[in-house]
Design a protein around this motif. Structure first.
Motif, PDB file in Angstrom:
ATOM      1  N   SER A 119      -9.969   7.740  -3.150  1.00 50.09           N
ATOM      2  CA  SER A 119     -10.138   8.316  -1.220  1.00 50.09           C
ATOM      3  C   SER A 119     -11.145   9.207  -1.200  1.00 50.09           C
ATOM      4  O   SER A 119     -11.370  10.560  -1.593  1.00 50.09           O
TER       5      SER A 119
ATOM      6  N   LEU B 160      -2.182   6.189   1.386  1.00 52.68           N
ATOM      7  CA  LEU B 160      -0.715   6.458   0.653  1.00 52.68           C
ATOM      8  C   LEU B 160       0.284   5.953   1.734  1.00 52.68           C
ATOM      9  O   LEU B 160       0.987   4.831   1.017  1.00 52.68           O
ATOM     10  N   ARG B 161       0.251   5.736   2.716  1.00 50.62           N
ATOM     11  CA  ARG B 161       1.392   5.476   3.849  1.00 50.62           C
ATOM     12  C   ARG B 161       0.660   3.513   3.652  1.00 50.62           C
ATOM     13  O   ARG B 161       2.062   3.164   2.912  1.00 50.62           O
TER      14      ARG B 161
ATOM     15  N   ASP C 144      -4.005  10.318   3.585  1.00 45.85           N
ATOM     16  CA  ASP C 144      -2.325   9.889   4.546  1.00 45.85           C
ATOM     17  C   ASP C 144      -2.293   8.356   4.633  1.00 45.85           C
ATOM     18  O   ASP C 144      -1.219   8.238   4.113  1.00 45.85           O
ATOM     19  N   GLU C 145      -3.796   8.205   5.005  1.00 42.98           N
ATOM     20  CA  GLU C 145      -2.820   6.637   5.503  1.00 42.98           C
ATOM     21  C   GLU C 145      -3.282   5.871   3.901  1.00 42.98           C
ATOM     22  O   GLU C 145      -1.777   4.417   4.483  1.00 42.98           O
TER      23      GLU C 145
ATOM     24  N   GLN D 198       2.266   3.007   0.160  1.00 48.40           N
ATOM     25  CA  GLN D 198       3.604   2.662  -0.208  1.00 48.40           C
ATOM     26  C   GLN D 198       4.496   2.037   0.468  1.00 48.40           C
ATOM     27  O   GLN D 198       6.399   1.599   0.276  1.00 48.40           O
TER      28      GLN D 198
ATOM     29  N   LYS E  37      -8.312   8.305   6.067  1.00 51.01           N
ATOM     30  CA  LYS E  37      -7.693   9.390   5.424  1.00 51.01           C
ATOM     31  C   LYS E  37      -6.885   9.119   4.033  1.00 51.01           C
ATOM     32  O   LYS E  37      -5.963   8.020   4.694  1.00 51.01           O
TER      33      LYS E  37
END
Length: 333
Positions: A114, A92-93, A89-90, A96, A87
């Motif tokens: 994505s 982007l984690r 969010d993952e 970062q 996903k």
């Protein structure tokens, strides 16, 4: 001019033709203009490895001093990273975490997209983004999720590979496809046949890198298994996974690498050290005992992180730990 499906070249013509030398995106690791695959086991950190590679290429110094896994990066390039696995969010984690760990600066050279769905035909989107963004390196994570086709069937795989060939012809981009190993193939060693998919995929690819999880928590094995047109090392290299920085580091050439792929050799080496600790203990108590086993300080800290991950210990504050009470059960009936 008639567009023929072949080119006739006489020996006389071939002798006078100027053929460019092979160029490298990462010297000795990833050649420019080759159809490349990074294939690995689940848990080998291939997604982190490919994202770090892309970020380091995008951020490379123009004097050629930048490196990835001790391999030199001659110059910076524009990179497009395509996520079809996790996903947004993952993704982007992960970005970062790596941004912080490698002190990433040249952000204009690195772009990510994505996709919202997996196992649909992603290639029209990938083609559109590649033409629009004009990257020199295209990382696709991963090949298996990029299509609704069955990659193990030759006739279904061929159209996917033709999409990549067409994309290279139109844009000149170098594709790096992230791919999976077949399950339970550790006994085959670091061989190209561990890679998922029909033999068509192996034959199509011009450069294949293998990455494997091992029975040592922070050790990965890496090998260049195929190189069509470049010198190729037959050695298997040890790569250390740093779970604090989310990066991989070159450890060196591994002798007798097969033992690290056997499940019966999966020994909890930390167990004897943990048994010697009091209920509450500190880093200064832990590290000397690990060093006494002829292991490094880095291994000592990797073990502490592993023990926290699996629930054997809890961190009270910096350098202070407490046993959780979790037990290792043997001969359960």
């Amino acid at each position: 001019m008639e567009n023929k499906p072949y080119t006739i070249i006489t020996a006389e013509e071939a002798s006078s033709m100027i053929v460019p030398d092979i160029e490298w995106i990462v010297e000795g690791f990833l050649p420019l203009g080759f159809k490349a695959i990074l294939s690995g086991t689940t848990g080998s950190n291939k997604s982190y490895a490919s994202m770090e590679l892309g970020m380091r290429v995008a951020d490379a110094n123009e004097d050629g001093s930048s490196e990835f896994l001790h391999y030199k990066i001659p110059s910076s390039m524009k990179v497009l990273y395509v996520n079809i696995e996790v996903k947004l969010d993952e993704m982007l984690r992960r970005y970062q975490r790596l941004e912080k760990s490698i002190d990433f600066k040249e952000k204009q050279n690195f772009t990510m997209i994505s996709l919202k769905e997996s196992f649909v035909d992603a290639w029209p989107v990938i083609k559109d983004a590649t033409i629009r963004l004009k990257p020199e390196l295209l990382i696709i994570d991963n090949l298996y999720s990029s299509s609704d086709k069955n990659m193990s069937k030759q006739q279904e795989l061929k159209p996917v590979l033709k999409n990549i060939d067409g994309l290279m012809e139109v844009t000149g981009v170098t594709p790096l496809l992230i791919h999976h190993f077949n399950k339970a193939t550790g006994e085959m060693g670091m061989e190209i046949d561990r890679m998922q998919g029909a033999s068509t995929l192996q034959n199509w690819a011009e450069y294949i890198i293998l990455l494997s999880f091992t029975n040592v928590q922070d050790l990965r094995l890496m090998k260049v298994a195929k190189s069509r047109g470049t010198a190729q090392s037959e050695e298997v290299y040890g790569i250390r996974w740093d779970s604090e920085t989310f990066t991989l580091k070159m450890a060196g050439i591994i002798d007798d690498y097969q033992k690290y792929l056997k499940s019966e050799n999966s020994i909890r080496q930390w167990e004897s050290v943990l048994d010697k600790m009091e209920e509450k203990f500190e880093t200064k108590d832990w590290v000397p005992l690990v060093i006494d086993m002829s292991l490094s300080r880095e291994t000592a800290f990797n073990w502490l992180r592993e023990l926290q991950t699996i629930g054997m210990i809890k961190k009270i504050k910096h350098g202070h730990y407490i046993k959780s009470g979790m037990k290792i059960l043997r001969n359960v009936e």
